[in-house]
Design a protein around this motif. Structure first.
Motif, mmCIF file in Angstrom:
data_model
loop_
_atom_site.group_PDB
_atom_site.id
_atom_site.type_symbol
_atom_site.label_atom_id
_atom_site.label_comp_id
_atom_site.label_asym_id
_atom_site.label_seq_id
_atom_site.Cartn_x
_atom_site.Cartn_y
_atom_site.Cartn_z
ATOM 1 N N VAL A 26 -36.577 -1.968 38.196
ATOM 2 C CA VAL A 26 -38.246 -2.048 38.212
ATOM 3 C C VAL A 26 -38.664 -0.623 38.205
ATOM 4 O O VAL A 26 -38.117 0.275 38.221
ATOM 5 N N ASN A 28 -42.121 1.427 39.648
ATOM 6 C CA ASN A 28 -43.160 1.415 40.557
ATOM 7 C C ASN A 28 -44.057 2.656 40.307
ATOM 8 O O ASN A 28 -44.870 3.049 41.315
ATOM 9 N N LEU A 100 -44.823 -2.651 43.137
ATOM 10 C CA LEU A 100 -43.870 -3.268 43.888
ATOM 11 C C LEU A 100 -44.691 -3.797 45.334
ATOM 12 O O LEU A 100 -44.072 -4.813 45.870
ATOM 13 N N ILE A 208 -43.983 -9.207 40.064
ATOM 14 C CA ILE A 208 -43.167 -8.018 39.625
ATOM 15 C C ILE A 208 -43.010 -8.070 37.995
ATOM 16 O O ILE A 208 -43.075 -7.162 37.184
ATOM 17 N N GLN A 209 -42.701 -9.289 37.617
ATOM 18 C CA GLN A 209 -42.602 -9.623 36.145
ATOM 19 C C GLN A 209 -43.863 -9.287 35.325
ATOM 20 O O GLN A 209 -43.651 -9.204 33.942
ATOM 21 N N ILE A 215 -36.998 -7.193 34.537
ATOM 22 C CA ILE A 215 -36.113 -6.838 35.596
ATOM 23 C C ILE A 215 -35.029 -7.781 35.845
ATOM 24 O O ILE A 215 -34.886 -8.630 35.061
#
Length: 235
Positions: A26, A28, A100, A208-209, A215
């Motif tokens: 990920v 952030n 995130l 998140i995607q 990811i």
């Protein structure tokens, strides 16, 4: 990474569930992403969905009713309910912290399921979902030392408590701008359906995607009380 619920947790929280989501790869860094637009769309949808709702109306919702009962035993009010009220009745906006963290906040408002987010690389195994005895202490994110209340749902690693429902997360393992591997833990006391907990994990993943599509989901599991299953991430 393995996450196991103790026998004390299984005994103390019949009907309870804990969902665990471990994602890696990920990014952030603070920046503008499609998640920002999703947050604005979510706010508008929630205001339309709950137009005219009073606090009593919100408490008729299955998930909020379950958290109300849990928090009431400790003399507290469920903060996600208060956030929902502020957005739908006071036209407040979802906060902007980092991708995130924002991914989790937005998902919580969709499913109403309480979820903590940790930098997975700061956790030390073994990691356990447990029931507090009332003598454990930890440092909260605001820097204050807190002693847990007995019979609260919590998580601990080899160094100590990292989160409890009533007192929130610790100052040692929070998600930061440098986090590349994040663990989300959704706490569902009795009355919060298993499907709602899973939907929360899936909503976080989706959010998140929106920030970074490629990811890696290492772990997405829901642990049910009285089930001996333990969550284990893929390598």
């Amino acid at each position: 990474m393995k996450i196991k619920a103790t026998s004390e947790w299984h005994t103390r929280f019949p009907g309870g569930h804990v969902g665990v989501l471990l994602v890696s790869g990920v990014d952030n860094r603070k920046r503008t992403t499609p998640l920002d637009g999703h947050k604005r769309e979510l706010e508008a949808r929630l205001r339309k969905q709950f137009a005219g709702f009073s606090r009593a109306d919100f408490l008729q919702l299955e998930v909020l009713a379950a958290y109300r009962d849990y928090y009431k035993t400790f003399g507290n009010t469920y903060h996600v309910q208060l956030h929902l009220e502020s957005i739908t009745t006071k036209n407040k906006s979802l906060p902007t912290v980092s991708p995130l963290v924002d991914a989790n906040f937005a998902a919580e408002l969709e499913t109403l399921v309480l979820t903590a987010g940790h930098d997975a690389d700061l956790l030390q195994e073994p990691i356990h979902i447990d029931a507090s005895r009332g003598d454990e202490t930890f440092i909260q994110m605001n820097g204050k030392t807190k002693t847990l209340k007995a019979d609260d749902m919590m998580m601990r690693d080899a160094q100590g408590v990292v989160c409890s429902i009533i007192y929130g997360q610790d100052a040692r393992t929070p998600i930061s701008e440098t986090t590349t591997r994040a663990l989300y833990v959704a706490y569902g006391p009795a009355g919060v359906p298993k499907d709602a907990v899973r939907q929360q994990l899936e909503a976080i993943t989706h959010n998140i995607q929106l920030v970074k599509e490629d990811i890696h989901v290492e772990l997405l599991e829901v642990i049910a009380a009285n089930d001996t299953h333990q969550a284990k991430a893929t390598s």
